[in-house]
Write a protein that holds these residues in place. Structure first.
Motif, PDB file in Angstrom:
ATOM      1  N   UNK A 242       0.796  -1.214   0.000  1.00  0.00           N
ATOM      2  CA  UNK A 242       0.000   0.000   0.000  1.00  0.00           C
ATOM      3  C   UNK A 242       0.828   1.264   0.000  1.00  0.00           C
ATOM      4  N   UNK A 243       0.140   2.385   0.171  1.00  0.00           N
ATOM      5  CA  UNK A 243       0.785   3.695   0.060  1.00  0.00           C
ATOM      6  C   UNK A 243       1.876   3.875   1.122  1.00  0.00           C
ATOM      7  N   UNK A 244       2.859   4.709   0.775  1.00  0.00           N
ATOM      8  CA  UNK A 244       3.931   5.011   1.715  1.00  0.00           C
ATOM      9  C   UNK A 244       4.915   3.875   1.923  1.00  0.00           C
ATOM     10  N   UNK A 245       4.923   2.895   1.029  1.00  0.00           N
ATOM     11  CA  UNK A 245       5.851   1.762   1.157  1.00  0.00           C
ATOM     12  C   UNK A 245       7.125   2.048   0.364  1.00  0.00           C
ATOM     13  N   UNK A 246       8.285   1.899   1.019  1.00  0.00           N
ATOM     14  CA  UNK A 246       9.565   2.199   0.389  1.00  0.00           C
ATOM     15  C   UNK A 246      10.599   1.126   0.732  1.00  0.00           C
ATOM     16  N   UNK A 247      11.396   0.774  -0.267  1.00  0.00           N
ATOM     17  CA  UNK A 247      12.460  -0.216  -0.086  1.00  0.00           C
ATOM     18  C   UNK A 247      11.902  -1.540   0.434  1.00  0.00           C
ATOM     19  N   UNK A 248      11.142  -2.197  -0.435  1.00  0.00           N
ATOM     20  CA  UNK A 248      10.474  -3.456  -0.087  1.00  0.00           C
ATOM     21  C   UNK A 248      11.052  -4.576  -0.942  1.00  0.00           C
ATOM     22  N   UNK A 249      11.423  -5.675  -0.312  1.00  0.00           N
ATOM     23  CA  UNK A 249      11.868  -6.860  -1.033  1.00  0.00           C
ATOM     24  C   UNK A 249      10.904  -8.006  -0.758  1.00  0.00           C
ATOM     25  N   UNK A 273       0.850   8.584   0.446  1.00  0.00           N
ATOM     26  CA  UNK A 273       2.240   8.901   0.121  1.00  0.00           C
ATOM     27  C   UNK A 273       2.773   7.975  -0.973  1.00  0.00           C
ATOM     28  N   UNK A 274       3.888   8.405  -1.581  1.00  0.00           N
ATOM     29  CA  UNK A 274       4.474   7.681  -2.708  1.00  0.00           C
ATOM     30  C   UNK A 274       4.909   6.265  -2.337  1.00  0.00           C
ATOM     31  N   UNK A 303      -2.616  13.104  -5.106  1.00  0.00           N
ATOM     32  CA  UNK A 303      -1.683  12.826  -6.184  1.00  0.00           C
ATOM     33  C   UNK A 303      -0.434  12.181  -5.588  1.00  0.00           C
ATOM     34  N   UNK A 304      -0.123  10.995  -6.050  1.00  0.00           N
ATOM     35  CA  UNK A 304       1.061  10.307  -5.572  1.00  0.00           C
ATOM     36  C   UNK A 304       1.698   9.549  -6.722  1.00  0.00           C
ATOM     37  N   UNK A 305       2.838   8.930  -6.455  1.00  0.00           N
ATOM     38  CA  UNK A 305       3.616   8.317  -7.511  1.00  0.00           C
ATOM     39  C   UNK A 305       4.089   6.927  -7.113  1.00  0.00           C
ATOM     40  N   UNK A 306       4.042   6.003  -8.071  1.00  0.00           N
ATOM     41  CA  UNK A 306       4.641   4.680  -7.916  1.00  0.00           C
ATOM     42  C   UNK A 306       5.849   4.629  -8.838  1.00  0.00           C
ATOM     43  N   UNK A 338      -7.524   8.470 -12.941  1.00  0.00           N
ATOM     44  CA  UNK A 338      -6.622   8.402 -11.788  1.00  0.00           C
ATOM     45  C   UNK A 338      -5.505   9.440 -11.921  1.00  0.00           C
ATOM     46  N   UNK A 339      -5.140  10.032 -10.801  1.00  0.00           N
ATOM     47  CA  UNK A 339      -4.018  10.981 -10.777  1.00  0.00           C
ATOM     48  C   UNK A 339      -2.788  10.374 -10.099  1.00  0.00           C
ATOM     49  N   UNK A 340      -2.747   9.058 -10.024  1.00  0.00           N
ATOM     50  CA  UNK A 340      -1.563   8.371  -9.507  1.00  0.00           C
ATOM     51  C   UNK A 340      -0.597   8.139 -10.674  1.00  0.00           C
ATOM     52  N   UNK A 341       0.623   8.599 -10.520  1.00  0.00           N
ATOM     53  CA  UNK A 341       1.640   8.457 -11.568  1.00  0.00           C
ATOM     54  C   UNK A 341       2.381   7.134 -11.419  1.00  0.00           C
TER      55      UNK A 341
END
Length: 410
Positions: A242-249, A273-274, A303-306, A338-341
């Protein structure tokens, strides 16, 4: 009698100095070993049955909480043990911060049963580990959510509060969970939110493919999460990022039944969040409705980004939608784009079989077209005589390389 004068040259001085250093190191090592042995000897086991939990009878919620509190406030190494047997609890909160040295171990040897009364779960969760560092959950035991009686109340639209998740890590750091089985959660089996540096491995997660909203594992607002070597089969996403996830393996996951290995849904709520830095590799999907999937809501309030996503070395066995970007999720009730990039997403070495006519669908937003999509060595064959069509591309101009079956988009 005269005592002879001792003659010591430079070589002798060096030799004696070396002996002194070696002796000092030996002494230090002995002292360290003694201290380590002392710490191990002082390790305290907090058995839940010694704090009021009763196997095979009654509610053990308070016994679990009492054992946790005692361990958490211990000044020495601590381990909370759930011995063999069957224990029933309602909402159970294991809260920090804790005073004991890390790691604080929660060793589940027996079977935990979730109370069937959903009114007991004020926080939409059965077991909650929160505001603590260095907790390890292990032991080979089972968490049985007893969800069968609750699934009839599930709201698939998401308008109502979700049914209770079996286990939630929230506000934690440096924690891990391994060698645990999950069965029939009322809602999500394992949820991790607002946390960092968490390791998940060797889990067995099982629920019927008809069970609603029973994701195997769901992440949100997390950083540095490793999910490996697990077998997941549920009625929803095997893993949902989900949103706000960073550096996931995510690595070496067997998924099926279920809805696949998904990023999303994103763009449903405000202030999301991105998502960045996702690697999903060496996974096998069998009989799932999706494979590698990114999904975003239409008419996104934020507005967020993947970005920076890699799906690699994925094996498919009779998967309906092997590769799909769906930026028109929930289009029946939302009409604006959708405004998700979505950008810089790579699909590499994905192979196997599908029961779909369109194995690869890149259905991007008209308002925010996808950028930087790459597909390399895609080899997907139909099950039986089902004819398959080339890659479907909407608002996307991917780069193709290597073998591409079912073919590039036109």
């Amino acid at each position: 009698m005269a005592i002879p004068k001792l003659q010591i040259n430079n070589v002798g001085l060096i030799f004696l100095f070396g002996i002194a250093i070696f002796s000092s190191k030996v002494a230090d090592s002995a002292t360290f070993g003694s201290r380590r042995g002392l710490l191990e000897a002082e390790s305290t086991v907090f058995d839940v049955t010694k704090h009021g939990a009763k196997p095979e009878g009654g509610d053990s919620t308070m016994g679990f909480i009492a054992a946790w509190k005692a361990a958490c406030q211990s000044t020495g190494p601590a381990k909370v043990v759930v011995p063999p047997g069957t224990f029933t609890t309602g909402e159970t909160i294991f809260q920090g911060p804790c005073k004991c040295p890390k790691p604080l171990i929660l060793e589940i040897q027996g079977t935990l049963m979730s109370n069937k009364d959903i009114s007991l779960y004020s926080r939409a969760a059965w077991l909650i580990i929160e505001k603590v560092e260095g907790v390890t959950v292990t032991g080979g035991g089972t968490l049985n959510g007893q969800g069968k009686d609750s699934w009839q109340f599930a709201d698939r639209s998401g308008a109502s509060p979700p049914l209770p998740s079996s286990l939630v890590f929230t506000g934690v750091k440096g924690c891990s969970i391994n060698n645990i089985s999950f069965v029939d959660s009322k809602g999500v089996h394992l949820k991790i939110s607002e946390s960092s540096d968490v390791s998940v491995s060797n889990l067995k997660i099982t629920a019927p493919d008809s069970s609603p909203n029973t994701d195997g594992l769901h992440l949100s607002s997390v950083t540095n999460i490793n999910i490996t070597d697990s077998d997941i089969g549920t009625g929803d996403d095997c893993i949902g990022i989900g949103h706000g996830s960073n550096n996931i393996l995510v690595s070496n996951i067997k998924c099926g039944p279920g809805h696949g290995l998904s990023i999303g849904s994103l763009g449903k709520r405000e202030a999301e969040k991105d998502v960045k830095g996702i690697i999903i590799r060496n996974c096998t999907l069998k009989g799932t409705t999706n494979g590698a999937r990114i999904k975003t809501y239409m008419d996104s309030p934020s507005s967020l980004q993947v970005s920076d996503v890699l799906y690699e070395d994925i094996i498919l066995d009779n998967v309906k939608n092997p590769i799909i970007i769906d930026q028109h999720y929930n289009s029946k009730t939302r009409k604006k784009e959708s405004t998700v990039k979505v950008k810089d997403v790579r699909f590499k070495n994905i192979r196997g079989t599908t029961n779909s006519k369109i194995p690869v669908a890149l259905n991007c937003s008209e308002a925010m077209p996808c950028e930087g999509l790459e597909l390399h060595d895609i080899d997907i064959a139909p099950v039986g005589n089902v004819p398959i069509q080339p890659t479907a591309c909407q608002n996307a101009k991917p780069i193709f390389s290597g073998k591409i079956t079912p073919g590039e988009c036109k």
